[in-house]
Enzyme design. Sequence first.
Site, mmCIF file in Angstrom:
data_model
loop_
_atom_site.group_PDB
_atom_site.id
_atom_site.type_symbol
_atom_site.label_atom_id
_atom_site.label_comp_id
_atom_site.label_asym_id
_atom_site.label_seq_id
_atom_site.Cartn_x
_atom_site.Cartn_y
_atom_site.Cartn_z
ATOM 1 N N CYS A 117 14.093 -26.292 -9.923
ATOM 2 C CA CYS A 117 13.617 -26.265 -8.541
ATOM 3 C C CYS A 117 12.154 -26.681 -8.417
ATOM 4 O O CYS A 117 11.652 -26.855 -7.306
ATOM 5 C CB CYS A 117 13.811 -24.879 -7.944
ATOM 6 S SG CYS A 117 15.520 -24.365 -7.928
ATOM 7 N N HIS A 257 8.776 -23.618 -2.308
ATOM 8 C CA HIS A 257 10.194 -23.750 -2.651
ATOM 9 C C HIS A 257 10.960 -22.668 -1.901
ATOM 10 O O HIS A 257 10.548 -21.502 -1.870
ATOM 11 C CB HIS A 257 10.369 -23.586 -4.167
ATOM 12 C CG HIS A 257 11.793 -23.480 -4.587
ATOM 13 N ND1 HIS A 257 12.757 -24.346 -4.153
ATOM 14 C CD2 HIS A 257 12.429 -22.578 -5.393
ATOM 15 C CE1 HIS A 257 13.918 -24.004 -4.678
ATOM 16 N NE2 HIS A 257 13.756 -22.929 -5.423
ATOM 17 N N ASN A 287 18.966 -22.489 -0.862
ATOM 18 C CA ASN A 287 18.151 -23.077 -1.931
ATOM 19 C C ASN A 287 18.780 -24.406 -2.345
ATOM 20 O O ASN A 287 19.834 -24.425 -2.981
ATOM 21 C CB ASN A 287 18.109 -22.094 -3.107
ATOM 22 C CG ASN A 287 17.311 -22.616 -4.288
ATOM 23 O OD1 ASN A 287 16.934 -23.782 -4.333
ATOM 24 N ND2 ASN A 287 17.061 -21.753 -5.258
HETATM 25 N N1 ACO Z 1 26.644 -9.699 -1.534
HETATM 26 C C1 ACO Z 1 26.655 -8.352 -1.681
HETATM 27 N N2 ACO Z 1 26.125 -7.728 -2.725
HETATM 28 C C2 ACO Z 1 25.561 -8.500 -3.699
HETATM 29 C C3 ACO Z 1 25.533 -9.905 -3.606
HETATM 30 C C4 ACO Z 1 26.121 -10.499 -2.477
HETATM 31 N N3 ACO Z 1 26.140 -11.840 -2.304
HETATM 32 N N4 ACO Z 1 24.903 -10.385 -4.703
HETATM 33 C C5 ACO Z 1 24.548 -9.327 -5.446
HETATM 34 N N5 ACO Z 1 24.957 -8.183 -4.844
HETATM 35 C C6 ACO Z 1 24.812 -6.828 -5.303
HETATM 36 C C7 ACO Z 1 24.667 -6.744 -6.801
HETATM 37 O O1 ACO Z 1 25.938 -6.777 -7.404
HETATM 38 C C8 ACO Z 1 23.993 -5.384 -6.957
HETATM 39 O O2 ACO Z 1 24.977 -4.389 -6.843
HETATM 40 P P1 ACO Z 1 24.915 -3.095 -7.796
HETATM 41 O O3 ACO Z 1 23.607 -2.421 -7.451
HETATM 42 O O4 ACO Z 1 26.125 -2.340 -7.390
HETATM 43 O O5 ACO Z 1 24.966 -3.625 -9.196
HETATM 44 C C9 ACO Z 1 23.108 -5.306 -5.705
HETATM 45 O O6 ACO Z 1 23.608 -6.283 -4.785
HETATM 46 C C10 ACO Z 1 21.647 -5.578 -5.978
HETATM 47 O O7 ACO Z 1 21.583 -6.697 -6.813
HETATM 48 P P2 ACO Z 1 20.206 -7.278 -7.244
HETATM 49 O O8 ACO Z 1 20.459 -8.488 -8.090
HETATM 50 O O9 ACO Z 1 19.321 -6.200 -7.775
HETATM 51 O O10 ACO Z 1 19.628 -7.708 -5.827
HETATM 52 P P3 ACO Z 1 18.228 -8.345 -5.516
HETATM 53 O O11 ACO Z 1 17.558 -7.561 -4.491
HETATM 54 O O12 ACO Z 1 17.442 -8.692 -6.755
HETATM 55 O O13 ACO Z 1 18.649 -9.727 -4.843
HETATM 56 C C11 ACO Z 1 18.781 -12.023 -5.415
HETATM 57 C C12 ACO Z 1 19.400 -10.652 -5.566
HETATM 58 C C13 ACO Z 1 18.870 -12.423 -3.948
HETATM 59 C C14 ACO Z 1 19.557 -13.008 -6.268
HETATM 60 C C15 ACO Z 1 17.298 -11.970 -5.842
HETATM 61 O O14 ACO Z 1 17.196 -11.371 -7.096
HETATM 62 C C16 ACO Z 1 16.676 -13.323 -5.900
HETATM 63 O O15 ACO Z 1 16.460 -13.966 -4.883
HETATM 64 N N6 ACO Z 1 16.288 -13.755 -7.109
HETATM 65 C C17 ACO Z 1 15.658 -15.012 -7.286
HETATM 66 C C18 ACO Z 1 16.653 -16.100 -7.130
HETATM 67 C C19 ACO Z 1 15.962 -17.421 -7.185
HETATM 68 O O16 ACO Z 1 14.888 -17.589 -6.684
HETATM 69 N N7 ACO Z 1 16.561 -18.361 -7.840
HETATM 70 C C20 ACO Z 1 15.867 -19.604 -7.966
HETATM 71 C C21 ACO Z 1 16.740 -20.488 -8.619
HETATM 72 S S1 ACO Z 1 15.706 -21.816 -9.021
HETATM 73 C C22 ACO Z 1 16.544 -23.015 -9.886
HETATM 74 O O17 ACO Z 1 15.904 -23.654 -10.675
HETATM 75 C C23 ACO Z 1 18.035 -23.250 -9.642
#
Ligand code: ACO
Length: 334
Positions: A117, A257, A287
């Site tokens: 990204c 980003h 994203n």
């Molecule tokens: N719907 C409902 N619940 C969900 C979903 C969903 N789509 N996805 C995850 N959950 C659940 C998880 O299973 C977890 O449940 P549990 O507590 O029972 O285990 C709970 O929600 C919390 O999960 P977390 O992963 O702790 O949630 P978080 O607040 O961290 O949010 C997220 C997750 C949105 C992915 C966040 O961590 C994030 O944005 N991370 C960065 C992602 C990013 O920037 N990626 C860039 C990619 S760059 C590239 O080069 C491709």
Amino acid sequence: MNQSEKFIGILGIGTYVPEKIMTNLDFEKIVDTSDEWITTRTGIKERRIASAEEATSDLATKAALKALENAKTSPDEIDLIIVNTATPDMLFPSSACLVQENIKAKNAAAFDLSAGCTGFVYGLVTGVQFIKTGLYKKVLVIGADALSKIVDFTDRNTCVLFGDGAGAVVLGETEQGYGILGADLNSDGSGGEYLKIAGGGSRNPATIETLNNKLHYLYMNGPEVFKFAVKAMGDTSLRALKKSNLTVNDVSWFIPHQANTRIISAAAKRLKIPMEQVVINLDKYGNTSAATIPLALEEALNDGKIKNDDILVFVGFGAGLTWGACVVKWRSLC
Ligand code: ACO
């Protein structure tokens, strides 16, 4: 300012997103999620999904043709095409070569750049160097990704986050004092595990087992990437500003980003940049990896937000891990 110094800027911009829209409600029908969870945890409401026939080079080509038109530049004038992507059409030929053929840029060299990204920021900085050295005059830098092709639509942790799109800019010499003033690029391969596609390369060539184990899909450790991103975006923006002899107080628009509004607002808070000066459009596109920054830039231009002399900070983070920022003094296009 050294009078003989070359200033390299964006001469034109073009973007493209596929027609198909997939909303949070559509995801509620295929995985255990809700519009409420996706909206509050990420800020995303909908994203664009490429058709079965559309690959990354198709999105990139459409954005490139618009950028050329916007820059009043003919394909013959392009000396180099850099396609920044994590989802090339295939391992080779490069998607940049496919774009070169599609737009008939017969004088251009072409290569893909892999920085996840952060690709658009890496690509901009790379393109600028070719012009600064005098090797080339005009470089087409494209951020294009079709992440819908590599996400597992049964994995709620990742599938709701991504979308498809492309953005292209034509780089060339610009007025003294304008264009890309400074940049900062970084990598930390020790974090490679957090964001990867493990299968299909030379480490785990595609087999029935790699397919059964879903190794051809994107894997992400969301919370680790989240923690890394907030700190990385702030630190690299400050370094890029310092290299440009500017401070946060000089910034007109912060164009980050677009991965998650919580990451963006935490980074803006660290930098003490008010949210009114932050461009956010991930609600509409999710994203789109290397395409997010040019998509946000073009939208801000079309909305009349960005004016001549504004100082812009483009900042990205992604697979690698990579992160980086670029400071631009804006001068209206053509
Ligand atoms: N719907 C409902 N619940 C969900 C979903 C969903 N789509 N996805 C995850 N959950 C659940 C998880 O299973 C977890 O449940 P549990 O507590 O029972 O285990 C709970 O929600 C919390 O999960 P977390 O992963 O702790 O949630 P978080 O607040 O961290 O949010 C997220 C997750 C949105 C992915 C966040 O961590 C994030 O944005 N991370 C960065 C992602 C990013 O920037 N990626 C860039 C990619 S760059 C590239 O080069 C491709």
